[in-house]
Design a protein around this motif. Sequence first.
Motif, PDB file in Angstrom:
ATOM      1  N   GLN A 113       2.228  -1.947   8.073  1.00 31.90           N
ATOM      2  CA  GLN A 113       0.899  -1.948   8.672  1.00 31.90           C
ATOM      3  C   GLN A 113       0.358  -0.525   8.727  1.00 31.90           C
ATOM      4  O   GLN A 113       1.106   0.415   9.012  1.00 31.90           O
ATOM      5  N   ASP A 146      -5.330  -4.254   7.012  1.00 28.70           N
ATOM      6  CA  ASP A 146      -4.424  -3.265   7.596  1.00 28.70           C
ATOM      7  C   ASP A 146      -3.048  -3.276   6.955  1.00 28.70           C
ATOM      8  O   ASP A 146      -2.161  -2.525   7.351  1.00 28.70           O
ATOM      9  N   THR A 147      -2.834  -4.154   6.001  1.00 26.75           N
ATOM     10  CA  THR A 147      -1.528  -4.237   5.350  1.00 26.75           C
ATOM     11  C   THR A 147      -1.510  -3.346   4.117  1.00 26.75           C
ATOM     12  O   THR A 147      -2.371  -3.457   3.244  1.00 26.75           O
ATOM     13  N   SER A 194       5.873  -3.789   2.247  1.00 24.85           N
ATOM     14  CA  SER A 194       4.598  -3.758   2.986  1.00 24.85           C
ATOM     15  C   SER A 194       4.804  -3.212   4.378  1.00 24.85           C
ATOM     16  O   SER A 194       5.859  -3.397   4.989  1.00 24.85           O
ATOM     17  N   THR A 212       0.722  -2.096   0.888  1.00 28.68           N
ATOM     18  CA  THR A 212       1.873  -2.465   0.068  1.00 28.68           C
ATOM     19  C   THR A 212       2.159  -1.366  -0.935  1.00 28.68           C
ATOM     20  O   THR A 212       1.258  -0.914  -1.653  1.00 28.68           O
ATOM     21  N   ARG A 247      -4.020  -2.031  -0.622  1.00 30.50           N
ATOM     22  CA  ARG A 247      -4.370  -2.319   0.768  1.00 30.50           C
ATOM     23  C   ARG A 247      -5.036  -3.666   0.845  1.00 30.50           C
ATOM     24  O   ARG A 247      -5.861  -4.019   0.009  1.00 30.50           O
ATOM     25  N   ASP A 248      -4.673  -4.421   1.873  1.00 29.24           N
ATOM     26  CA  ASP A 248      -5.354  -5.670   2.164  1.00 29.24           C
ATOM     27  C   ASP A 248      -5.588  -5.649   3.665  1.00 29.24           C
ATOM     28  O   ASP A 248      -4.674  -5.935   4.444  1.00 29.24           O
TER      29      ASP A 248
END
Length: 101
Positions: A7, A94-95, A5, A97, A91-92
């Motif tokens: 940002q 701004d994260t 992961s 993966t 995407r979650d």
Amino acid sequence: MASTSLQLTQLAAGKPQKITVGANEVCVVRVADEVFAVADICTHSDASLAEGEVNGEKIECWLHGAEFDLRTGAALTPPATEALETFEVSRDGDTVTISER
Ligand code: FES
């Protein structure tokens, strides 16, 4: 399944970045608000695509100029003929993966 992961803010648009996902070296590229992840090593020879040039949704290998489609990994122009492996991007907020498929 290995995943890594990062940002979204760590990815400058159009500037490829090399990361490690398990045993894989992966080239991650942000294009506008989308993120693509393909194998970092060109299928033509031993060159890191993270040092290549991004053009829209394509990346060009700096060594002999082969272009690949970032979305599908397809080799678009010679001398490369084999597609790049692609990695899953989720995407979650701004994260971001990146995972092996
Ligand atoms: S090593 Fe990428 S085009 Fe030759």
